[in-house]
Design a protein around this motif. Sequence first.
Motif, PDB file in Angstrom:
ATOM      1  N   LYS A 133     -39.068  -9.898   2.022  1.00 26.42           N
ATOM      2  CA  LYS A 133     -40.115 -10.887   2.247  1.00 26.42           C
ATOM      3  C   LYS A 133     -41.512 -10.284   2.372  1.00 26.42           C
ATOM      4  N   GLY A 134     -41.627  -8.982   2.181  1.00 26.47           N
ATOM      5  CA  GLY A 134     -42.945  -8.367   2.161  1.00 26.47           C
ATOM      6  C   GLY A 134     -43.612  -8.527   0.803  1.00 26.47           C
ATOM      7  N   PRO A 135     -44.848  -8.070   0.672  1.00 27.12           N
ATOM      8  CA  PRO A 135     -45.551  -8.149  -0.615  1.00 27.12           C
ATOM      9  C   PRO A 135     -44.932  -7.223  -1.649  1.00 27.12           C
ATOM     10  N   ALA A 136     -45.323  -7.372  -2.903  1.00 23.92           N
ATOM     11  CA  ALA A 136     -44.774  -6.567  -3.994  1.00 23.92           C
ATOM     12  C   ALA A 136     -45.032  -5.074  -3.803  1.00 23.92           C
ATOM     13  N   THR A 137     -46.082  -4.729  -3.070  1.00 23.04           N
ATOM     14  CA  THR A 137     -46.368  -3.311  -2.823  1.00 23.04           C
ATOM     15  C   THR A 137     -45.344  -2.673  -1.882  1.00 23.04           C
ATOM     16  N   TRP A 138     -44.425  -3.459  -1.332  1.00 17.26           N
ATOM     17  CA  TRP A 138     -43.317  -2.923  -0.551  1.00 17.26           C
ATOM     18  C   TRP A 138     -42.082  -2.687  -1.427  1.00 17.26           C
ATOM     19  N   ASN A 139     -42.223  -2.923  -2.739  1.00 17.41           N
ATOM     20  CA  ASN A 139     -41.139  -2.717  -3.694  1.00 17.41           C
ATOM     21  C   ASN A 139     -41.384  -1.447  -4.501  1.00 17.41           C
ATOM     22  N   HIS A 140     -40.325  -0.858  -5.008  1.00 18.22           N
ATOM     23  CA  HIS A 140     -40.438   0.488  -5.589  1.00 18.22           C
ATOM     24  C   HIS A 140     -41.327   0.545  -6.826  1.00 18.22           C
ATOM     25  N   ASP A 141     -41.486  -0.604  -7.519  1.00 20.64           N
ATOM     26  CA  ASP A 141     -42.311  -0.619  -8.730  1.00 20.64           C
ATOM     27  C   ASP A 141     -43.555  -1.491  -8.574  1.00 20.64           C
ATOM     28  N   HIS A 142     -43.836  -1.951  -7.349  1.00 21.14           N
ATOM     29  CA  HIS A 142     -44.982  -2.810  -7.048  1.00 21.14           C
ATOM     30  C   HIS A 142     -44.935  -4.133  -7.812  1.00 21.14           C
ATOM     31  N   THR A 143     -43.727  -4.571  -8.191  1.00 25.18           N
ATOM     32  CA  THR A 143     -43.576  -5.892  -8.788  1.00 25.18           C
ATOM     33  C   THR A 143     -42.524  -6.660  -8.002  1.00 25.18           C
ATOM     34  N   GLU A 144     -42.445  -7.962  -8.245  1.00 20.80           N
ATOM     35  CA  GLU A 144     -41.461  -8.797  -7.549  1.00 20.80           C
ATOM     36  C   GLU A 144     -40.032  -8.465  -7.968  1.00 20.80           C
ATOM     37  N   PHE A 145     -39.869  -7.681  -9.016  1.00 19.84           N
ATOM     38  CA  PHE A 145     -38.533  -7.341  -9.511  1.00 19.84           C
ATOM     39  C   PHE A 145     -38.001  -6.028  -8.929  1.00 19.84           C
ATOM     40  N   GLY A 146     -38.802  -5.352  -8.123  1.00 23.36           N
ATOM     41  CA  GLY A 146     -38.439  -4.023  -7.655  1.00 23.36           C
ATOM     42  C   GLY A 146     -37.470  -4.015  -6.490  1.00 23.36           C
ATOM     43  N   VAL A 147     -37.016  -2.815  -6.141  1.00 22.52           N
ATOM     44  CA  VAL A 147     -36.146  -2.601  -4.985  1.00 22.52           C
ATOM     45  C   VAL A 147     -37.001  -2.689  -3.725  1.00 22.52           C
ATOM     46  N   CYS A 148     -36.581  -3.535  -2.781  1.00 18.26           N
ATOM     47  CA  CYS A 148     -37.402  -3.872  -1.614  1.00 18.26           C
ATOM     48  C   CYS A 148     -37.060  -3.016  -0.403  1.00 18.26           C
ATOM     49  N   ASP A 149     -38.046  -2.808   0.450  1.00 17.58           N
ATOM     50  CA  ASP A 149     -37.835  -2.297   1.815  1.00 17.58           C
ATOM     51  C   ASP A 149     -37.236  -0.897   1.873  1.00 17.58           C
ATOM     52  N   LEU A 150     -37.553  -0.054   0.890  1.00 19.25           N
ATOM     53  CA  LEU A 150     -37.091   1.335   0.964  1.00 19.25           C
ATOM     54  C   LEU A 150     -37.854   2.105   2.032  1.00 19.25           C
ATOM     55  N   VAL A 151     -39.088   1.732   2.272  1.00 22.46           N
ATOM     56  CA  VAL A 151     -39.933   2.398   3.265  1.00 22.46           C
ATOM     57  C   VAL A 151     -40.037   1.514   4.495  1.00 22.46           C
ATOM     58  N   GLY A 152     -39.656   2.046   5.644  1.00 22.38           N
ATOM     59  CA  GLY A 152     -39.761   1.307   6.883  1.00 22.38           C
ATOM     60  C   GLY A 152     -38.710   0.216   7.004  1.00 22.38           C
ATOM     61  N   ASN A 153     -38.978  -0.742   7.850  1.00 24.91           N
ATOM     62  CA  ASN A 153     -38.078  -1.830   8.240  1.00 24.91           C
ATOM     63  C   ASN A 153     -36.892  -1.263   8.999  1.00 24.91           C
ATOM     64  N   VAL A 154     -35.834  -0.809   8.307  1.00 28.04           N
ATOM     65  CA  VAL A 154     -34.745  -0.116   9.001  1.00 28.04           C
ATOM     66  C   VAL A 154     -34.387   1.148   8.225  1.00 28.04           C
ATOM     67  N   TRP A 155     -33.978   2.160   8.966  1.00 31.26           N
ATOM     68  CA  TRP A 155     -33.389   3.338   8.336  1.00 31.26           C
ATOM     69  C   TRP A 155     -32.162   2.905   7.537  1.00 31.26           C
ATOM     70  N   GLU A 156     -31.821   3.679   6.497  1.00 29.89           N
ATOM     71  CA  GLU A 156     -30.648   3.359   5.684  1.00 29.89           C
ATOM     72  C   GLU A 156     -29.668   4.524   5.677  1.00 29.89           C
ATOM     73  N   TRP A 157     -28.405   4.217   6.025  1.00 30.86           N
ATOM     74  CA  TRP A 157     -27.353   5.221   5.852  1.00 30.86           C
ATOM     75  C   TRP A 157     -27.238   5.575   4.367  1.00 30.86           C
ATOM     76  N   ILE A 158     -27.085   6.868   4.094  1.00 30.15           N
ATOM     77  CA  ILE A 158     -26.990   7.377   2.727  1.00 30.15           C
ATOM     78  C   ILE A 158     -25.716   8.213   2.605  1.00 30.15           C
ATOM     79  N   ASP A 159     -25.060   8.137   1.458  1.00 29.99           N
ATOM     80  CA  ASP A 159     -23.798   8.852   1.251  1.00 29.99           C
ATOM     81  C   ASP A 159     -24.002  10.117   0.421  1.00 29.99           C
ATOM     82  N   GLN A 160     -22.950  10.930   0.406  1.00 27.57           N
ATOM     83  CA  GLN A 160     -22.824  12.143  -0.426  1.00 27.57           C
ATOM     84  C   GLN A 160     -23.737  13.282   0.033  1.00 27.57           C
ATOM     85  N   MET A 161     -24.030  13.314   1.333  1.00 25.74           N
ATOM     86  CA  MET A 161     -24.783  14.421   1.913  1.00 25.74           C
ATOM     87  C   MET A 161     -24.516  14.456   3.405  1.00 25.74           C
ATOM     88  N   LYS A 162     -24.499  15.649   3.998  1.00 26.10           N
ATOM     89  CA  LYS A 162     -24.460  15.786   5.448  1.00 26.10           C
ATOM     90  C   LYS A 162     -24.891  17.196   5.828  1.00 26.10           C
TER      91      LYS A 162
END
Length: 314
Positions: A133-162
Amino acid sequence: TDLGAIVRSLVDLGIGVHPAFVTNGAPRGEILVGKYLASSAAGGSAVIGGPQPRTSVNYDTAKQLCTQKGDNWHLMSIHEWAAIALWSFANGTVPRGNTNYGRSHEAKWETARRADNGLPGDTSGTGRTDTGKGPATWNHDHTEFGVCDLVGNVWEWIDQMKLDDGQILTTLDNNPAVAEANWHRHPAYFDSTSDNQSGAGSNGSPVLSNSVTKRNGPADDDSHDYPHMLNPHFAAITKSDGYTPNELLRRLLIESATTTTVGGGLWCRNYGDRFPLRGGNWGNGSGAGLGALGLNNARSYSHSSIGFRPAFFV
Protein backbone atom coordinates in the motif's frame (compact mmCIF):
# COMPACT_ATOMS: atom_id res chain seq x y z
CA THR A 1 16.53 -14.60 -17.55
CA ASP A 2 20.25 -13.81 -17.93
CA LEU A 3 21.49 -11.07 -15.61
CA GLY A 4 24.90 -11.11 -17.30
CA ALA A 5 24.59 -7.62 -18.80
CA ILE A 6 23.53 -6.19 -15.44
CA VAL A 7 26.24 -8.01 -13.53
CA ARG A 8 28.89 -6.77 -15.97
CA SER A 9 27.83 -3.20 -15.25
CA LEU A 10 28.59 -3.60 -11.55
CA VAL A 11 31.84 -3.87 -9.65
CA ASP A 12 33.59 -7.22 -9.19
CA LEU A 13 30.54 -9.43 -9.63
CA GLY A 14 31.86 -11.39 -12.61
CA ILE A 15 29.90 -12.18 -15.75
CA GLY A 16 27.21 -14.64 -16.76
CA VAL A 17 23.97 -15.88 -15.24
CA HIS A 18 23.25 -14.84 -11.66
CA PRO A 19 22.97 -17.92 -9.37
CA ALA A 20 19.32 -17.10 -8.71
CA PHE A 21 18.65 -18.43 -12.23
CA VAL A 22 20.65 -21.65 -11.81
CA THR A 23 19.42 -24.76 -10.01
CA ASN A 24 21.76 -27.71 -9.49
CA GLY A 25 23.97 -26.34 -12.26
CA ALA A 26 21.17 -26.01 -14.81
CA PRO A 27 19.90 -22.59 -15.91
CA ARG A 28 16.23 -21.75 -15.50
CA GLY A 29 14.33 -19.17 -17.45
CA GLU A 30 11.95 -17.69 -14.91
CA ILE A 31 11.24 -17.32 -11.20
CA LEU A 32 8.07 -15.88 -9.73
CA VAL A 33 8.69 -13.93 -6.52
CA GLY A 34 5.82 -12.81 -4.34
CA LYS A 35 4.86 -9.23 -5.21
CA TYR A 36 3.63 -8.93 -1.62
CA LEU A 37 4.80 -10.21 1.72
CA ALA A 38 2.95 -13.31 2.90
CA SER A 39 -0.25 -12.63 4.84
CA SER A 40 -2.45 -14.88 6.93
CA ALA A 41 -5.25 -15.58 4.45
CA ALA A 42 -5.59 -18.80 2.41
CA GLY A 43 -3.65 -21.19 4.57
CA GLY A 44 -1.36 -18.65 6.15
CA SER A 45 0.88 -17.62 3.27
CA ALA A 46 -1.29 -15.71 0.80
CA VAL A 47 0.39 -13.27 -1.58
CA ILE A 48 -2.16 -10.48 -1.86
CA GLY A 49 -2.09 -6.72 -1.47
CA GLY A 50 -3.86 -4.93 1.34
CA PRO A 51 -3.77 -7.04 4.51
CA GLN A 52 -1.14 -6.92 7.19
CA PRO A 53 1.87 -9.17 6.57
CA ARG A 54 2.00 -12.41 8.53
CA THR A 55 4.58 -12.06 11.30
CA SER A 56 5.68 -13.75 14.51
CA VAL A 57 6.69 -16.98 12.78
CA ASN A 58 10.13 -18.57 13.08
CA TYR A 59 12.39 -19.64 10.22
CA ASP A 60 11.17 -23.24 10.03
CA THR A 61 7.50 -22.22 10.13
CA ALA A 62 8.02 -19.63 7.40
CA LYS A 63 9.75 -22.23 5.25
CA GLN A 64 7.00 -24.81 5.84
CA LEU A 65 4.22 -22.33 5.07
CA CYS A 66 5.84 -21.70 1.68
CA THR A 67 6.57 -25.32 0.73
CA GLN A 68 3.11 -26.54 1.73
CA LYS A 69 1.61 -24.28 -0.94
CA GLY A 70 2.58 -27.02 -3.42
CA ASP A 71 5.27 -28.20 -5.78
CA ASN A 72 7.94 -25.63 -6.71
CA TRP A 73 6.90 -23.21 -3.96
CA HIS A 74 9.67 -22.22 -1.55
CA LEU A 75 10.78 -19.54 0.89
CA MET A 76 12.53 -16.73 -0.96
CA SER A 77 16.24 -17.51 -1.16
CA ILE A 78 19.37 -15.46 -0.57
CA HIS A 79 19.98 -15.78 -4.34
CA GLU A 80 16.57 -14.43 -5.34
CA TRP A 81 16.78 -11.50 -2.94
CA ALA A 82 20.19 -10.49 -4.26
CA ALA A 83 19.14 -10.81 -7.92
CA ILE A 84 16.23 -8.39 -7.38
CA ALA A 85 18.43 -6.01 -5.36
CA LEU A 86 21.16 -5.97 -8.01
CA TRP A 87 18.59 -5.42 -10.76
CA SER A 88 17.20 -2.43 -8.87
CA PHE A 89 20.68 -1.04 -8.28
CA ALA A 90 21.71 -1.48 -11.92
CA ASN A 91 18.52 0.15 -13.18
CA GLY A 92 18.48 3.10 -10.79
CA THR A 93 15.30 2.02 -9.02
CA VAL A 94 16.55 1.11 -5.54
CA PRO A 95 13.31 1.26 -3.54
CA ARG A 96 12.54 3.19 -0.41
CA GLY A 97 10.04 1.80 2.07
CA ASN A 98 8.43 1.95 5.49
CA THR A 99 11.55 2.71 7.50
CA ASN A 100 10.17 5.31 9.91
CA TYR A 101 6.94 4.11 11.53
CA GLY A 102 4.66 4.21 8.52
CA ARG A 103 6.72 6.47 6.30
CA SER A 104 10.08 6.59 4.54
CA HIS A 105 12.84 8.16 6.61
CA GLU A 106 14.27 9.51 3.31
CA ALA A 107 11.04 10.92 1.87
CA LYS A 108 8.70 11.54 4.76
CA TRP A 109 5.74 12.37 2.51
CA GLU A 110 5.75 8.72 1.37
CA THR A 111 3.39 6.89 3.73
CA ALA A 112 1.04 3.92 4.07
CA ARG A 113 -1.64 2.90 6.58
CA ARG A 114 -0.21 1.57 9.82
CA ALA A 115 -1.42 -1.57 11.60
CA ASP A 116 -2.48 0.55 14.58
CA ASN A 117 -3.87 3.40 12.44
CA GLY A 118 -1.29 5.66 14.03
CA LEU A 119 0.22 8.76 12.48
CA PRO A 120 3.22 8.28 10.16
CA GLY A 121 6.40 8.89 12.11
CA ASP A 122 4.83 8.43 15.56
CA THR A 123 7.30 6.12 17.33
CA SER A 124 4.70 4.75 19.74
CA GLY A 125 2.62 1.75 18.74
CA THR A 126 3.13 -0.68 15.85
CA GLY A 127 4.44 1.02 12.73
CA ARG A 128 3.95 -1.96 10.40
CA THR A 129 2.01 -1.12 7.21
CA ASP A 130 -0.37 -3.03 4.93
CA THR A 131 1.17 -5.10 2.14
CA GLY A 132 1.76 -3.19 -1.07
CA LYS A 133 0.00 0.00 0.00
CA GLY A 134 2.99 2.32 -0.22
CA PRO A 135 3.86 4.44 -3.27
CA ALA A 136 5.49 2.93 -6.37
CA THR A 137 8.90 4.10 -5.12
CA TRP A 138 8.58 1.38 -2.45
CA ASN A 139 8.60 -1.22 -5.26
CA HIS A 140 11.74 -2.72 -6.76
CA ASP A 141 11.20 -1.14 -10.20
CA HIS A 142 9.42 2.07 -9.07
CA THR A 143 6.26 0.97 -10.89
CA GLU A 144 2.94 -0.42 -9.66
CA PHE A 145 3.98 -3.80 -11.09
CA GLY A 146 7.09 -4.19 -8.95
CA VAL A 147 7.90 -6.29 -5.89
CA CYS A 148 6.65 -4.38 -2.84
CA ASP A 149 8.05 -3.74 0.64
CA LEU A 150 11.53 -5.20 0.22
CA VAL A 151 12.94 -2.29 2.23
CA GLY A 152 11.59 -1.76 5.72
CA ASN A 153 8.12 -2.68 7.00
CA VAL A 154 9.15 -6.11 8.33
CA TRP A 155 12.34 -8.11 8.15
CA GLU A 156 12.05 -11.16 5.88
CA TRP A 157 13.27 -14.67 6.64
CA ILE A 158 15.53 -15.83 3.79
CA ASP A 159 16.50 -19.40 2.87
CA GLN A 160 19.66 -21.15 1.63
CA MET A 161 22.10 -19.29 3.90
CA LYS A 162 23.14 -19.34 7.56
CA LEU A 163 26.03 -18.66 9.94
CA ASP A 164 27.46 -21.60 11.89
CA ASP A 165 29.67 -20.29 14.71
CA GLY A 166 30.52 -17.35 12.46
CA GLN A 167 31.18 -19.34 9.27
CA ILE A 168 29.10 -18.45 6.20
CA LEU A 169 27.18 -21.32 4.60
CA THR A 170 25.08 -21.05 1.42
CA THR A 171 23.84 -23.20 -1.39
CA LEU A 172 26.01 -22.74 -4.48
CA ASP A 173 23.01 -21.93 -6.65
CA ASN A 174 19.28 -21.49 -6.17
CA ASN A 175 18.29 -24.98 -5.06
CA PRO A 176 15.92 -25.31 -2.07
CA ALA A 177 16.12 -29.12 -2.40
CA VAL A 178 19.67 -29.13 -0.99
CA ALA A 179 19.53 -30.29 2.61
CA GLU A 180 20.82 -27.80 5.14
CA ALA A 181 23.51 -30.28 6.20
CA ASN A 182 24.90 -30.09 2.65
CA TRP A 183 25.08 -26.33 2.26
CA HIS A 184 28.54 -25.17 1.18
CA ARG A 185 30.92 -24.01 3.89
CA HIS A 186 32.73 -20.98 2.53
CA PRO A 187 36.22 -20.11 3.82
CA ALA A 188 34.60 -16.91 5.09
CA TYR A 189 33.75 -15.95 8.66
CA PHE A 190 32.50 -12.96 10.61
CA ASP A 191 35.24 -12.38 13.17
CA SER A 192 35.08 -9.92 16.06
CA THR A 193 37.57 -7.27 17.14
CA SER A 194 36.82 -8.15 20.78
CA ASP A 195 36.54 -11.40 22.72
CA ASN A 196 34.11 -9.82 25.18
CA GLN A 197 31.28 -12.19 26.12
CA SER A 198 29.61 -9.99 28.74
CA GLY A 199 26.18 -8.45 28.29
CA ALA A 200 24.05 -8.55 25.16
CA GLY A 201 24.97 -5.23 23.49
CA SER A 202 27.12 -4.49 20.47
CA ASN A 203 30.81 -5.33 20.38
CA GLY A 204 31.39 -3.13 17.34
CA SER A 205 31.71 -4.00 13.68
CA PRO A 206 32.27 -7.53 12.37
CA VAL A 207 35.32 -8.33 10.26
CA LEU A 208 35.24 -10.62 7.23
CA SER A 209 37.98 -13.15 7.84
CA ASN A 210 39.23 -16.61 6.92
CA SER A 211 38.75 -17.73 10.54
CA VAL A 212 37.26 -16.70 13.87
CA THR A 213 39.90 -15.46 16.30
CA LYS A 214 37.54 -13.77 18.77
CA ARG A 215 34.10 -15.14 19.54
CA ASN A 216 31.42 -13.17 21.39
CA GLY A 217 29.66 -16.20 22.89
CA PRO A 218 30.27 -19.90 23.42
CA ALA A 219 30.58 -22.02 20.26
CA ASP A 220 27.40 -23.93 19.37
CA ASP A 221 25.31 -21.70 21.65
CA ASP A 222 22.17 -20.58 19.80
CA SER A 223 21.06 -18.23 22.57
CA HIS A 224 20.81 -14.45 22.41
CA ASP A 225 22.50 -14.04 25.80
CA TYR A 226 25.85 -12.65 24.63
CA PRO A 227 27.01 -9.66 22.55
CA HIS A 228 26.40 -9.15 18.85
CA MET A 229 28.21 -7.13 16.17
CA LEU A 230 26.86 -4.31 14.03
CA ASN A 231 27.92 -2.11 11.14
CA PRO A 232 25.39 0.41 9.79
CA HIS A 233 26.47 -0.44 6.22
CA PHE A 234 27.02 -4.09 5.33
CA ALA A 235 29.46 -3.10 2.57
CA ALA A 236 31.67 -1.04 4.90
CA ILE A 237 32.96 -3.82 7.15
CA THR A 238 36.70 -4.47 7.27
CA LYS A 239 38.30 -7.52 5.65
CA SER A 240 41.21 -9.19 7.43
CA ASP A 241 44.63 -9.35 5.77
CA GLY A 242 44.27 -13.06 5.09
CA TYR A 243 40.75 -12.94 3.67
CA THR A 244 40.26 -14.08 0.06
CA PRO A 245 37.46 -12.18 -1.69
CA ASN A 246 34.54 -14.41 -2.67
CA GLU A 247 32.65 -13.70 -5.88
CA LEU A 248 29.56 -15.71 -4.93
CA LEU A 249 29.23 -13.88 -1.62
CA ARG A 250 29.45 -10.58 -3.50
CA ARG A 251 26.71 -11.76 -5.86
CA LEU A 252 24.61 -12.55 -2.79
CA LEU A 253 25.21 -9.14 -1.17
CA ILE A 254 26.90 -10.71 1.83
CA GLU A 255 30.29 -9.27 0.89
CA SER A 256 31.05 -6.18 -1.17
CA ALA A 257 34.06 -4.85 -3.03
CA THR A 258 32.79 -1.28 -2.71
CA THR A 259 30.57 0.85 -0.53
CA THR A 260 29.01 2.25 -3.70
CA THR A 261 26.19 -0.25 -3.63
CA VAL A 262 22.80 -0.75 -2.00
CA GLY A 263 22.45 0.34 1.62
CA GLY A 264 21.53 -1.45 4.80
CA GLY A 265 23.17 -2.53 8.04
CA LEU A 266 24.72 -5.83 9.07
CA TRP A 267 23.95 -7.44 12.43
CA CYS A 268 25.50 -10.77 13.41
CA ARG A 269 26.51 -13.16 16.19
CA ASN A 270 29.49 -15.42 15.56
CA TYR A 271 28.37 -18.18 17.91
CA GLY A 272 25.64 -20.74 17.30
CA ASP A 273 23.46 -21.17 14.20
CA ARG A 274 22.06 -17.86 12.86
CA PHE A 275 19.52 -17.59 10.06
CA PRO A 276 19.22 -14.60 7.74
CA LEU A 277 16.76 -11.75 7.71
CA ARG A 278 16.89 -9.13 4.98
CA GLY A 279 15.48 -5.66 4.29
CA GLY A 280 14.97 -4.13 7.74
CA ASN A 281 11.80 -3.09 9.56
CA TRP A 282 9.67 -0.01 10.13
CA GLY A 283 11.97 1.50 12.74
CA ASN A 284 15.41 0.85 11.25
CA GLY A 285 15.80 4.10 9.32
CA SER A 286 19.00 4.09 7.26
CA GLY A 287 19.84 0.65 8.69
CA ALA A 288 17.09 -0.76 6.45
CA GLY A 289 17.80 -1.36 2.78
CA LEU A 290 18.25 -3.97 0.08
CA GLY A 291 21.62 -4.82 1.63
CA ALA A 292 20.35 -5.02 5.22
CA LEU A 293 21.28 -8.42 6.65
CA GLY A 294 20.33 -9.66 10.10
CA LEU A 295 22.33 -12.67 11.30
CA ASN A 296 21.61 -12.29 15.00
CA ASN A 297 18.84 -14.80 15.47
CA ALA A 298 18.38 -18.52 15.99
CA ARG A 299 15.97 -20.43 13.77
CA SER A 300 13.45 -20.58 16.62
CA TYR A 301 13.19 -16.79 16.96
CA SER A 302 9.97 -14.98 16.04
CA HIS A 303 8.81 -11.38 16.36
CA SER A 304 6.07 -9.04 15.19
CA SER A 305 8.68 -7.25 13.02
CA ILE A 306 9.63 -10.39 11.05
CA GLY A 307 7.71 -11.81 8.09
CA PHE A 308 8.49 -13.78 4.93
CA ARG A 309 7.83 -14.01 1.19
CA PRO A 310 7.06 -17.08 -0.95
CA ALA A 311 8.62 -17.70 -4.37
CA PHE A 312 7.80 -20.17 -7.13
CA PHE A 313 9.78 -22.00 -9.82
CA VAL A 314 7.97 -21.95 -13.18
